[in-house]
Design an enzyme around this catalytic site. Structure first.
Site, short mmCIF file in Angstrom:
data_model
loop_
_atom_site.label_atom_id
_atom_site.label_comp_id
_atom_site.label_asym_id
_atom_site.label_seq_id
_atom_site.Cartn_x
_atom_site.Cartn_y
_atom_site.Cartn_z
N LYS A 163 25.57 -7.08 6.13
CA LYS A 163 25.85 -6.65 4.76
C LYS A 163 24.83 -5.60 4.35
CE LYS A 163 29.37 -9.34 3.71
NZ LYS A 163 30.70 -8.77 3.38
N ASP A 191 29.00 -3.74 6.45
CA ASP A 191 29.93 -3.89 5.33
C ASP A 191 29.18 -3.57 4.03
OD1 ASP A 191 31.86 -4.57 3.49
OD2 ASP A 191 32.18 -6.60 4.25
N GLU A 217 32.81 -1.41 6.90
CA GLU A 217 33.81 -1.89 5.95
C GLU A 217 33.49 -1.39 4.54
OE1 GLU A 217 34.60 -6.14 5.92
OE2 GLU A 217 33.97 -6.28 8.01
N ASP A 242 38.82 -2.65 3.40
CA ASP A 242 38.84 -4.09 3.09
C ASP A 242 39.29 -4.31 1.65
OD1 ASP A 242 38.56 -6.79 2.94
OD2 ASP A 242 36.46 -6.89 3.46
N LYS A 266 43.02 -10.06 5.15
CA LYS A 266 42.62 -11.39 4.69
C LYS A 266 43.81 -11.99 3.97
CE LYS A 266 37.75 -10.18 4.10
NZ LYS A 266 36.71 -9.82 3.13
#
Ligand code: MG
Length: 356
Positions: A163, A191, A217, A242, A266
């Site tokens: 992250k 991400d 992402e 995303d 997702k």
């Protein structure tokens, strides 16, 4: 006709082992919703969702309330008419994809159980691939992030996701520290969870190119598809959509605008398996490889994610580490997580998971 006779909603609260820090928020507790659907002929299906307020625009409380409306709308309908059930949910209320995905999951569980098949086989796939989830390093100080990455490497994980989402110098320092700790043999993805603007995204991704990052992402705000397309055009690191990609309609927009190199599917964004299959079809036609991702779901939902991955070959990356972040595992049956992040999908009918 397999009439839906009863629907129960349940809150599922599980603490995380450690706070999960992303650029948008810090999660310390999974506050999920479990949906249990029964049919008149005695089949029970389970679904689960994990609302992230900053991404889904839903909370556990809102999902619970909307879930009651959805349950009313579905009562008495044919559980096997999944398209009809989804249309009934969409007529009841717009959006709210996260809670809708838990209902969709339970309906697919019922359909697969009735067919006597594991979900992946019901969806037309095969249990012929090894699934390994990556493991995610929370956003934080470079030294702590490097130590976490080293720990995951020692635990045998085959890919690490990091992250990020700060100033260029901060993010470069984070990735430099992690590469120094784990070397260059482990695939690394990042991400930003929408934290950058286009200028920062391009500058940061160019600076990170030497650290061998497979993809990034959500570099820019979810609503800024033009910006995402610009980052894709100018970044040396491939871009994965995303938060900008919820359902199949978003998928078409991304393809038309040439906005990304990868999709992150997702179920909590698409509204469930039904729409996720449409995204996979669009991805396959457009030549866009997909990742299957998660929020903070337990093994009930993550079992459904693994089955979905086995059902479509265009799904090639697996970010299904949420059960590994939870301090408790209240789920009976379902997929098994082994050392190093290997996910073993069994031959139980349906999704396979239920609450203890
Ligand atoms: Mg993401």
């Amino acid at each position: 006709m397999t009439a839906i006779s009863r629907i129960d909603l349940q809150r599922l609260d599980i603490p995380l082992r450690e706070p999960f820090v992303i650029s948008l928020e810090t999660i310390e507790h999974a506050r999920n919703i479990l949906v249990r659907i029964e049919t008149a002929d005695g089949i029970t299906g389970f679904g689960e969702c994990s609302p992230y307020r900053t991404i889904a625009g839903e909370t556990q409380d809102s999902a619970y309330e909307v879930g009651k409306l959805l349950a009313q709308a579905l009562k008495g309908l044919d559980a096997l008419n999944i398209e009809g059930c989804i249309a009934a949910m969409d007529r009841t209320i717009a959006g709210n994809r996260c809670i809708k995905s838990a209902f969709d999951m339970a309906l697919y569980d019922i359909a697969a159980r009735r067919a006597g098949l594991p979900l992946y086989a019901f969806l037309g796939g095969a249990n012929d691939r090894e699934l390994y989830t990556d493991m995610t390093v929370s956003l934080g100080e470079p030294a702590k992030m490097a130590a976490d990455a080293e720990k995951f490497l020692a635990a045998g994980f085959k890919a690490i996701k990091v992250k990020v989402g700060g100033r260029t110098e901060e993010d470069v320092e984070r990735i430099r520290a992690i590469r120094e700790a784990v070397g260059y043999g482990t695939p690394l993805t990042i991400d930003a969870n929408q934290a950058w603007n286009v200028v920062t995204a391009v500058r940061t991704l160019r600076a990170l190119d030497v650290y061998r990052i497979d993809y990034c992402e959500a570099p820019v705000h979810a609503a800024d598809l033009y910006g995402l397309a610009e980052v894709k055009a100018r970044s040396p690191i491939p871009v994965m959509a995303d938060e900008s990609l919820f359902d199949h309609r978003d998928a078409v927009r991304h393809v038309r605008m040439d906005a990304c190199d990868y999709f992150n599917i997702k179920l909590a964004k698409s509204g469930g398996i039904h729409n996720a299959l449409k995204i996979a079809a669009i991805a396959e036609a457009a030549g866009i490889p997909c990742q299957i991702g998660c929020f903070s779901e337990s093994r009930i939902a993550s079992s459904a994610f693994a089955h979905f991955a086995l059902a479509r070959r265009i799904v090639r990356h697996y970010d299904l580490d949420s059960p590994l972040m939870l301090a408790e595992d209240p789920v009976k049956g379902g997929v098994r997580y082994e050392k190093g992040g290997r996910i073993v999908v069994g031959e139980e009918v349906g999704i396979g998971g239920s609450l203890l």
